[in-house]
Design an enzyme around this catalytic site. Sequence first.
Site, short mmCIF file in Angstrom:
data_model
loop_
_atom_site.label_atom_id
_atom_site.label_comp_id
_atom_site.label_asym_id
_atom_site.label_seq_id
_atom_site.Cartn_x
_atom_site.Cartn_y
_atom_site.Cartn_z
N ILE A 1 0.82 -1.21 0.00
CA ILE A 1 0.00 0.00 0.00
C ILE A 1 0.85 1.26 0.00
O ILE A 1 0.35 2.36 -0.26
CB ILE A 1 -0.97 0.03 1.19
CG1 ILE A 1 -0.22 0.24 2.52
CG2 ILE A 1 -1.84 -1.22 1.23
CD1 ILE A 1 -1.13 0.59 3.68
N ASP A 2 2.14 1.13 0.29
CA ASP A 2 3.00 2.31 0.46
C ASP A 2 3.31 3.05 -0.84
O ASP A 2 3.72 4.21 -0.80
CB ASP A 2 4.32 1.91 1.14
CG ASP A 2 4.11 1.29 2.50
OD1 ASP A 2 3.13 1.68 3.18
OD2 ASP A 2 4.90 0.41 2.90
N MET B 1 -0.53 5.37 6.91
CA MET B 1 0.64 4.55 6.61
C MET B 1 1.40 5.09 5.41
O MET B 1 1.08 6.12 4.84
CB MET B 1 0.21 3.10 6.39
CG MET B 1 -0.15 2.36 7.67
SD MET B 1 -0.51 0.61 7.35
CE MET B 1 -0.55 -0.01 9.04
N MET C 1 -6.39 -0.85 9.19
CA MET C 1 -7.56 -0.81 8.31
C MET C 1 -7.15 -0.57 6.87
O MET C 1 -7.79 -1.03 5.93
CB MET C 1 -8.52 0.30 8.74
CG MET C 1 -9.38 -0.02 9.94
SD MET C 1 -10.43 1.38 10.37
CE MET C 1 -11.34 1.62 8.84
#
Length: 320
Positions: A126-127, A169, A250
């Site tokens: 996801i980064d 994040m 999440m």
Amino acid sequence: MKRIGILTSGGDAPGMNAAVRAVAGKAMAEGLEAYGINYGFAGLVAGDIHKIEAADLDGVIQRGGTLLYSARYPEFAHEEGQLKGIEQLKRFGIDALVVIGGDGSYHGALRLTEHGYNTIGLPGTIDNDIPYTDFTIGFDTAVNTNVQALDRIYDTAHSHDRTFVVEVMGRGAGDVALWSGVSIGATAIVVPEVDWDMEEIANKIKHNRANGHRSNLIVLAEGVMGAQEFVEKLSEYGDFDARGNTIAHMQRGGNPTAKDRVMASKMGAYAVELLLAGKGGLAVGIQNNQLVNHNILDLFESKHDVEVSLDKLNEEISFK
């Protein structure tokens, strides 16, 4: 080549299942067998490997997480771990491998290729911090998850005239924060790649309040500092009735967006095509909506370009 192995490694990302499905489905369409390796490189070394049947792929494209599970296994950086993994590949007759994960996973993929097992890396994180791809699998879903959460936080912030600092994040990269922040009209977006000043942020909050804006949301990348620490530092410049909030894990779960599903499907099928062409040690990406591949070594010598212009855009279109 008769058998292709698939593993997911490191932090999970929405869309990993779509990638697994695409690799396995494309392999089967080409008359090959697909084998799933559970728990990443740890499962490879342990021999936690099984044949993937077509029925195993029913309904997985819309599921978050990874049906192959994931784990971090730093021991694979050492040759002893790599040789144990290769023993298991030989035991199951696996000829080539597709690894889905972040930069740590790419190191493992490169090592296997150096040992004679062609391996292709897919960017699953996801980064969005992998070079040579505009987007990574899972990034779009994570941003959409954040937007939903931030919209809800805005509702309560507006009800109580409060300031919220929301940590998202991204590890050391600011992409998640930038895209999330612009999407909800953040008062400020704080990321590692852009210089910022706490007093300036405090003054902007004061200015907004003086001009009738009832709430302020600051989107904070985790690579800068934690939300609560930021709130404490902000309080040195005034009483903002600020709250710290962390969306946390999440962001790594939930049904992947259509964009992540399609992108993962394209990349997964392309990885099989590369392996069929006898290629390995490559990282797949999408640039300008085109599938590309680069030597994994090039990734280690490069840095992902964060779209820092989004911070300037947010400043320009925010209410003054």
